[in-house]
Structures are given as C-alpha cells and as structure tokens.
Write an enzyme that holds these catalytic residues in place. Sequence first.
Site, short mmCIF file in Angstrom:
data_model
loop_
_atom_site.label_atom_id
_atom_site.label_comp_id
_atom_site.label_asym_id
_atom_site.label_seq_id
_atom_site.Cartn_x
_atom_site.Cartn_y
_atom_site.Cartn_z
N LYS A 1 2.46 -3.26 7.41
CA LYS A 1 2.51 -3.39 5.94
C LYS A 1 3.89 -3.12 5.60
CE LYS A 1 0.53 -4.83 3.07
NZ LYS A 1 0.39 -6.05 2.38
N TYR B 1 -1.93 -0.48 11.20
CA TYR B 1 -2.02 -1.02 9.57
C TYR B 1 -0.62 -0.81 8.82
CZ TYR B 1 -3.33 -1.68 4.91
OH TYR B 1 -3.19 -1.87 3.65
N THR C 1 0.91 -1.24 -0.07
CA THR C 1 -0.05 0.02 -0.08
C THR C 1 0.69 1.19 -0.19
OG1 THR C 1 -1.52 1.15 1.36
CG2 THR C 1 0.13 -0.16 2.50
N ASP C 2 0.18 2.23 -0.68
CA ASP C 2 0.91 3.62 -0.70
C ASP C 2 0.92 4.14 0.93
OD1 ASP C 2 -1.65 4.51 -0.20
OD2 ASP C 2 -1.47 5.84 -1.84
N GLU C 3 0.18 3.71 1.87
CA GLU C 3 0.41 4.05 3.43
C GLU C 3 1.52 3.80 3.96
OE1 GLU C 3 -3.34 3.59 5.50
OE2 GLU C 3 -4.45 3.08 3.89
#
Length: 361
Positions: free
Chosen positions: A171, A167, A133-135
């Site tokens: 990741k 989260y 993810t870009d998060e």
Amino acid sequence: MKILITGGAGFIGSAVVRHIIKNTQDTVVNIDKLTYAGNLESLSDISESNRYNFEHADICDSAEITRIFEQYQPDAVMHLAAESHVDRSITGPAAFIETNIVGTYALLEVARKYWSALGEDKKNNFRFHHISTDEVYGDLPHPDEVENSVTLPLFTETTAYAPSSPYSASKASSDHLVRAWRRTYGLPTIVTNCSNNYGPYHFPEKLIPLVILNALEGKPLPIYGKGDQIRDWLYVEDHARALHMVVTEGKAGETYNIGGHNEKKNLDVVFTICDLLDEIVPKATSYREQITYVADRPGHDRRYAIDAGKISRELGWKPLETFESGIRKTVEWYLANTQWVNNVKSGAYQSWIEQNYEGRQ
C-alpha cells in the site's frame, strides 16, 4: 457527478457505493474482480438503481479498464480495489504485489491517458482519489513503552512511511505511485489514509466479525499475543461519508487522514463484543470464556492512532458513531443477517481460518 469506484463490492467499497446511491444524486460505476472478499450481495439494496452500474473486471487488465473509462466517461475515480489482509500478505505476498502495486500502476496509466484527453473544464475538475491505510506509517509508541506523563503521538499527514508487513509495504508503494503521477504528469490526485474499519458487511476473517461469529458458534476467540495491540476504530459508514466528501470537496494534491477517535486494545474490543453478546443473546456461561491466546503475528505493529484534525478543519467531517454505538450496531447487524454470513463463508475460507488460527495454538 459520475464516479468510477474500484473494489466497490468489498467491505469499504460497498459502503461507499451504498452511501452515494442512497444519499446523493451521483452515479456510480463499480469495477470489481470479485475475489473472495468481493460480494455483490452487499449491494443488493441498491443494485437496481438506475444510477448504479457494475463491471466485472480486473484493474490489471488495462484494455478492459480503458474500455470502461471510454464507455462511462467518469468525472472522478475512487480507487479502493486492494488485497488488504495482513495475515494473507505474510503467507502469500504475490497477490498483494500484483493487485496493490501493479494494479494501481495500470489504473493510473489508464486514468492519466483518459484525463489528458478531456476538455478543459472536465480536466480541471477531475479527481483520482486513492484510498489507503494508516499501516503505511508503521507503528507508534505504546503506553507500556513510555512514562505516564508523556503525550502519545498520533499519525499525521506528514508522518514518515515505515511499513512493516507485505500488505502495508504494497500500500505504501501504491501511495508513492499516486503521488508520483501527480508530480510528474499533473494528474489531480488525492490520497486518504484511514484507521481500522468495522461495521456491517465485513468479511469474517477480520478481528471484529471473526470474534462475533466464532462466539455465536461456540468456537475459540483467537487473540494474538497478549491482545495489547492498540488500534483506532472507524465505523465504515462514517468512513464512506468522509471518502465521498474528499472526492467531491477535497483539494487535488492533498492527503487526508481519516480516523474514528477510538483507540482500543484488541483484548478490550473482544471483551466489549463478548459483553454485548452476553446482554443480547445470553447463554449459560459468558462468551469471554471462549477467549484463547495464540502466537502473535510476525512483526505485529503495537499501536496505530490517527490525527484526523485536517479533514475536520478543512472539510468539516467528524465521525458520527462512537465505538460503543458503532459496535452495538455491528453486533446487531450480524445477528440479523445470518444468511449473508453463511453465503460468504465458503469452504476455501473455512480452510484458511483453520490453517491461520488453529495452527498458531
């Protein structure tokens, strides 16, 4: 090509499975634990294909995953199995540590041992594709924080990691593990980082399906803070096409960012959905009147935006859907698939929604 996909009953995973079975001659082995967000009904239209195989298993169960590798002898792995909801990670981070970090480690070890024993040709062509993810990059400057003349930056493949939620931290940890297994053991890995996905079969805890379904049921449409958080929106079928392109054509050791070129404020996304519903299923008052503002998420990132230039230049991928075309398809899908929605909205899910959103007002 035989591709082992983890999390293939989830939102993005099921889109990848459907894309591969419908549009290629590749074979799929789908491993899914079938937690609350995993739904085999999302695969009903391809489940009878002789190129599709399902294994109900947990990626943390190394013995079972080893059996599956030995039985099916995959040519590549696409690792999508993950806990993925930020709000759930704040109230219950343990599941995110277990699945996203420990589970990725367990899968890497099984894949490494399997890959090490392959013949030379198959070993050279093997890929372990980790979907992220870009998060993991944290957040970017918001237009409210800079002068109008300043060009706002985008996430690139070399942006430093700065995760801000349990989260995204889990990741980021899994991304680092994957890259370490390449550098230390030589496992041919690829990492992709995507922006916010939307589209059919999305579990209704996420913003877009939640707003669509709450609007239709006459419920409040909860907006965190002022709704000025900016996200880049990627139609899930565009993402699925990109992921298959990466695992089949991407270069081992590379990272590819995948984005939709659609930066939108959350409030504008909700306005768009309300206006579409006003057009398609009008009622006496506008759906916008159901919007309600709730306390913001702790540590809420203000802006995400992806530079997807690398995957465009090197692999020729570009999104086919604009946000306007994709969101219309999404709204129309939910209107036409009420049975799927009813089947996934269990009592446990309803309780979680009430606790998470109604408790913030």
